[in-house]
Scaffold this active site. Structure first.
Site, mmCIF file in Angstrom:
data_model
loop_
_atom_site.group_PDB
_atom_site.id
_atom_site.type_symbol
_atom_site.label_atom_id
_atom_site.label_comp_id
_atom_site.label_asym_id
_atom_site.label_seq_id
_atom_site.Cartn_x
_atom_site.Cartn_y
_atom_site.Cartn_z
ATOM 1 N N GLY A 6 43.958 45.923 48.423
ATOM 2 C CA GLY A 6 45.396 45.958 48.185
ATOM 3 C C GLY A 6 45.878 44.556 47.913
ATOM 4 C CG ASP A 64 32.427 41.947 51.930
ATOM 5 O OD1 ASP A 64 31.534 41.524 51.163
ATOM 6 O OD2 ASP A 64 33.548 42.323 51.532
#
Ligand SMILES: *[C@@H]1O[C@H](CO)[C@@H](O)[C@H](O)[C@H]1NC(C)=O
Ligand SMILES: *[C@@H]1O[C@H](CO)[C@@H](O)[C@H](O)[C@H]1NC(C)=O
Ligand SMILES: *[C@@H]1O[C@H](CO)[C@@H](O)[C@H](O)[C@H]1NC(C)=O
Ligand SMILES: *[C@@H]1O[C@H](CO)[C@@H](O)[C@H](O)[C@H]1NC(C)=O
Length: 848
Positions: free
Chosen positions: A642, A752
């Protein structure tokens, strides 16, 4: 296997790259890397201006001096070095001066590679904690003129190779645990007799044994000081000693030397101090009337033939101190101790008899006459009797003239000199600070102990003499004031003085001042006033406050410059140490955090209320206002998840708000997981979660704001990150990840790690962000039996994905480490992990 291979490659490459940044400066490559490697073995305090990424010569590192890019001088006295001396020292082949003195935690052996430093002229390691044998390679340092290895714990014999140091002038190996006999030349080896330029043989306070070899001395020698005291020498004093007529100090005391004193000692016409006490000497004492310079003589505790006090002794014009305790001296009759400079006569436990005539008028220098336990029946004393001690003589029997005087009492030691501090009586200092006796200001003095090995005097109340010493220390060392205290003679007859030296104006000395003063004392640049004789100094390490907090600054990935294996080992060690330190901090932090209290009541989600620690709930309205209704101008980034907005909270705090897009909303459970996770980890290298919002179908997370954006942004284009910053960033990330892996409870695998998830604050400190994919190690996966890895659907970012994880779907901490390795390659090369279709790992591998 492949993964490990790649991981190893990463590290090797990193190491090589750091080598590059180390050596792009002025300093010769080998020198710079040797210095870095040496500093790695030192646990903490090297001087603060030794910064990685700066050039030792160009940035004028404290204690380092260079000529044409080569390090020629390394002076690190009293720095507080801890650890061993790396054999990399041997790479500094241009070194001419090396002074590591007064680092009492510098330990281990003197590396053999020290023998490579063939340009060395000055080698000083006084009062460290070195042990083991003296390397025979020291014999290669043929340009050496000053060698001081005293006050360590060296063992074993004196290597005969030292006989090759024919330029040696100062040779001090005193106060160690050396054994064996003194090596002299023979058909197969050189020996100490070859050191014809030596002026100082300071071998005292060891366990050296055997006979002092006659071959050691010859008329070619230029010795001034022979200090062989406090060893285990036996046999006779060699008559060849009489050939060394340059000698001013001869100490053979405290051995097991037998035989009589050779009469040709009388050839040593320059002799100022002669100490033969505490041996097994016998025979007659030779006539030493030729020794016109003699100031101090000690013949105590031997088994000479009984003798009468000789005229050469009582008539000497230079003698300041006569010590002949327990020597079978008899006679005395017309002795008149009225020598011009004589201060001290100690002749207790002898057979002195007859009448003692002593003139201790006020003009006489006599301060101390100890004739206790003799057979003195009469005394003819003029002037002060306060300097006379005659207890244990018939003259002190009750009823005699002197019986009631102080002289017949036992000696009460009188107060020695001490720098007057009376004027500062009402001042107090705290911490490391001490009163400057001149200004009464609180300062951190440079402290240590001066040891005089053969003072000519023995009166410790002599104010003028010690004021002289103060003045000479002050002016020659360039300090503001000097505090002398705790003056005393130790059991070896060394005069011991505690010294504090105070800085001019400032509260502290700078590191370079300390190093300079230390060198002036260790290298004997400073010379004390006459009468104090040979000395040495032992300083207390001088720790400057800011240095303590900068521990480990240089450590990190400069680490393995040389070998990948070495790199790996060090990373492990550093991580371990770091983890240990962090563990304490983390434990403390957990205690402090209050139990969660601020969870909002109106959650839209049906998920259970997260159990949070410290994260705060925000209403949608609050966030809308803070981001100016999510205005474009506030947007600072976007991703699959987002958009990210910059916002200012009403309290004025800057935050970053991550707003999930419709369609990429996590399930309620995942969102809760992330909040729980984020709110539980607190570490300075992890982006902290401030709060969250779950109103109106939104999922928003409120983070600390990182004004310098992501690491990736900072690597693009003209990067302002210099090498030292990059190193710091690598370290920061490692610390953050290490916290997640090792200290978070349960441990967290990030999954990540990438340069876009590493954010930089206003000071370019790096913080690991985005735990969106984080996985608790405690999660039960397929391999429920093992907690070291979890299996799950592969997630992550291309280019950073650990191939092993990708193939096996077994997630472990190692996967993060792999990704971290890629980030390191990015840091070094500036390239993206995959650029122009090329994978960075393959590129690096090809280059290697
Ligand atoms: C040793 O000293 C001499 C004389 O100063 C000098 O010429 C020579 O280069 C020095 N040797 C080394 C290896 O530095
Ligand atoms: C006196 O000297 C002898 C050696 O001559 C020694 O054995 C003895 O211990 C000494 N006495 C004292 C009190 O030092
Ligand atoms: C002390 O001196 C007297 C003579 O003055 C002598 O008779 C005596 O033997 C001496 N004592 C010792 C222990 O030498
Ligand atoms: C004590 O001193 C007085 C005067 O100096 C002298 O006349 C006397 O003989 C002395 N007595 C002894 C026991 O030495």
């Amino acid at each position: 296997m492949r993964t490990r291979y790649f991981g190893g490659l990463c590290l090797i490459f990193l190491c090589m790259a750091s080598l590059c940044f180390v050596v792009t400066g002025v300093t010769n490559n080998e020198d710079a890397s040797a210095l870095y490697l040496m500093s790695l073995l030192w646990e903490n305090t090297v001087p603060t201006n030794w910064m990685s990424g700066t050039d030792p010569c160009d940035s004028h590192w404290d204690g380092v001096a260079c000529t044409d890019g080569r390090i020629t001088s390394l002076k690190l006295s009293s720095v507080g070095l801890k650890g061993a001396l790396s054999n990399k020292i041997g790479s500094l082949t241009a070194l001419q001066t090396l002074d590591l003195s007064y680092n009492k935690d510098l330990t281990g052996r003197l590396p053999n590679s020290i023998g490579n430093l063939v340009s060395l002229r000055i080698l000083i390691v006084i009062a460290c904690n070195f042990n083991g044998h003296l390397p025979t390679e020291l014999g290669n340092l043929t340009n050496l003129s000053f060698l001081a290895l005293n006050s360590n714990k060296f063992t074993g014999p004196i290597p005969p190779t030292l006989g090759k140091l024919t330029n040696l002038e100062w040779f001090d190996i005193a106060d160690n645990e050396l054994t064996g006999s003194l090596p002299v030349s023979n058909a197969t080896q050189s020996g100490l007799d070859k050191l014809v330029n030596a002026q100082h043989f300071h071998f005292n306070l060891n366990h050296l044994s055997g006979t002092i070899p006659p071959e050691l001395f010859s008329g070619n020698m230029n010795l001034l000081h022979i200090l062989f005291d406090s060893n285990e020498f036996e046999g006779q004093i060699p008559t060849t000693l009489g050939l060394v007529n340059t000698l001013t100090v001869l100490r053979l005391d405290r051995n097991q030397i037998t035989g009589s004193i050779p009469s040709n000692i009388s050839n040593l016409v320059s002799l100022e101090e002669l100490n033969l006490s505490n041996n097994r000497l016998n025979g007659d004492i030779p006539d030493l009337s030729t020794l016109n310079e003699l100031q101090y003589i000690d013949l105590s505790n031997n088994s000479y033939n009984s003798f009468k006090l000789p005229r050469w002794l009582t008539d000497s014009k230079e003698l300041i101190t006569i010590v002949m305790d327990n020597c079978s001296v008899s006679g005395f009759s017309s002795t008149n101790f009225n020598l011009p400079v004589l201060q001290t006569v100690r002749m207790k436990n002898n057979k002195l008899n007859g009448i003692v005539k002593i003139d201790i008028s006020d003009s006489s220098a006599l301060q101390w006459i100890d004739l206790r336990n003799n057979n003195i029946t009469e005394a003819d004393v003029e002037g002060r009797t306060t300097a006379l001690w005659i207890a244990g003589n018939p003259i002190c029997n009750p009823g005699t003239n002197l019986s009631s005087t102080k002289s017949c009492q036992n000696i009460v030691s009188e107060k020695s000199y001490e720098t007057n501090m009376a004027q500062c009586e009402n001042n107090k200092c705290s911490g490391n600070l001490t009163l400057n006796p001149r200004t009464c200001k609180c300062q951190q003095p440079y402290e240590g102990i001066l040891k005089f090995r053969a003072p000519s005097f023995s009166d410790l109340r002599d104010t003028e003499r010690f004021k002289n010493l103060e003045e000479s220390l002050k002016t020659k060392l360039g300090v503001d004031a000097v505090h002398l205290f705790r003056l005393h003679f130790d059991s070896s007859d060394y005069l011991i003085i505690s010294v504090q030296l105070f800085p001019v104006d400032t509260e502290l000395f700078t590191r370079s001042e300390v190093i300079q003063i230390g060198f002036n004392l260790s290298k004997q640049v400073y010379k004390p006033p006459e009468g104090f004789g040979p000395f040495f100094f032992i300083a207390t390490p001088y720790i400057i406050g800011t240095e303590e907090s900068s521990k480990g600054l240089r450590l990190g990935f400069i680490v393995g410059i040389a070998f990948g294996a070495f790199c790996l080992a060090l990373v492990v060690i550093i991580t371990g140490l770091y983890a240990l330190r962090q563990k304490k901090r983390a434990e403390k932090a957990i205690e402090i955090h209050k139990p969660f209290a601020s969870w909002g009541a109106n959650s839209m989600d049906s998920v259970n209320t997260p159990r949070l620690k410290g994260a705060r709930w925000f209403s949608f309205a609050e966030i809308k206002e803070a981001t100016n209704n999510f205005s474009e101008s506030n947007a600072i980034g976007s991703g699959g998840y987002g958009r990210v907005y910059k916002a200012m909270l009403p309290e004025g705090e800057m935050v970053a708000i991550k707003r999930a897009q419709q369609g990429s909303l996590q399930g309620g459970t995942e969102f809760k997981n992330e909040i729980e996770l984020l709110s539980r980890v607190h570490h300075k290298n992890l982006v902290g979660l401030i709060g969250f919002c779950t109103e109106q179908g939104e999922q928003m997370l409120v983070y600390e704001y990182m004004p310098n954006g992501t690491l990736r942004e900072n690597l693009n284009g003209e990067s302002k990150l210099d090498w030292s910053k990059r190193l710091q960033i690598a370290l920061d990330c490692a610390k953050g990840l290490n916290y997640l892996h090792e200290l978070a409870n349960p441990p967290i695998i990030h999954r990540d790690v990438k340069s876009n998830n590493i954010l930089l604050d206003e000071n370019l400190n790096a913080m690991v962000a985005d735990f969106g994919l984080s996985k608790l190690v405690a999660d039960t996966g397929v391999n429920a039996g093992s907690k070291s890895h979890v299996s799950s659907q592969v997630k992550g970012t291309m280019g950073y994905l650990d191939p092993e994880y990708y193939i096996t779907q077994q997630l472990s901490k190692k996967s993060d480490v792999y990704s971290y390795g890629i980030v390191l390659l990015e840091l070094i090369t500036g390239r993206l992990p995959i650029e122009g279709g090329k994978y960075i790992v393959v590129l690096v591998k090809n280059v290697l």
